[in-house]
Design a protein around this motif. Sequence first.
Motif: not given
Length: 358
Positions: A61-67, A89-104
């Motif tokens: 739940s803290e990921a958005q603000s921390v990222l 999780a993907l949208m948290v990263c995308a909205s924070a402008g953080v590149n994301a890569i997943t094993t999904n």
Amino acid sequence: MSKLRIAQYGCGKMSRYSMRYVYEKGAEIVAAFDVNPAVVGRDIGVIMGGPERGVVVRHASEAQSVLAALKPDACIITTMSLMRDIIDALMVCASAGVNAITTNEEAIFPINSSPALTRQVDAMAKKTGCTVCGSGYQDVFWGNLIATLAGAMHNITKIRGSSSYNVEDYGIALAKVHGAGLDLPTFAKEIAAADAISPAQRQSLIDSGEFLPSYMWNVNGWLAERLGLVVKSQVQKCVPQTHGTELRSETLGMTIPAGHATGMSAVVTTETEEGITIESECVGKVYAPDEADRNDWTLMGEPDTQVVINRPATVELTCATIVNRIPDLINAAPGYVTTDRMPVNSYRVRPLDFYVHR
């Protein structure tokens, strides 16, 4: 160039390898997130089985603000297997402008199974200037390896692949998706029945975001795209796997009775406009003591070509692929960019930041 700064989202079994590989490739973990109370609050070094690193796992739940505050170079997401399960999780990263890569697993080529969610992430990532993708074991062993072999063929009529893995290695969510532990009537009702539908019904489920793709569903789409093939039709069928004696599953916390489903085989058949058929099978089950992972692909045509990999260390290979892909992720254009549009996977001899073009 300074060390790449990486966040880890999901701190279970896979993260023990992905985080260690990040450090050993000359980068560092600057934040970590999970929802499991047994993990939240622990130092990531302890999770990796080494000395403390001074980074404590925070609640997701803290990921958005921390990222948003830390702006790491990338975030590795190692949680669940369907796009709908990791969209937050993907949208948290995308909205924070953080590149994301997943094993999904679905994320390797999600446009053919969850188009609405893929476009949602793509739009946000383009807006904030970051890149999102799925990678892992299938990127190499079901994707680029096969595409590379195809480059040595004169003519291809059919590609047939089969890969097996032990669901015990990936956690309870994956084991349940594979129907492990169910009796056969329940498997038929809860797992197999989902694919006893018409093409129109399947497309309706895809459009509404309710389709449940097997892993090979997305891999076949990736392969077709990578090889320049136009998909004409695609179907999947899920078949239960059983064992003659009872098997203990520590992941499920139960003993699976003899004759009950230990998992499933999912067979996906893709017909293309070019006349090339892709038929791939993914066998995920609770292994008996004498069973082991195997990856077996045959390209039929001129000449027939086969590759067999016995006992691949699937978990470790998944995590190493993810970490080696991080420079490609950072170098890619903004948006949801599938790895068929990235360079072929490369071994990273130098620290990860060496390969980033800034």
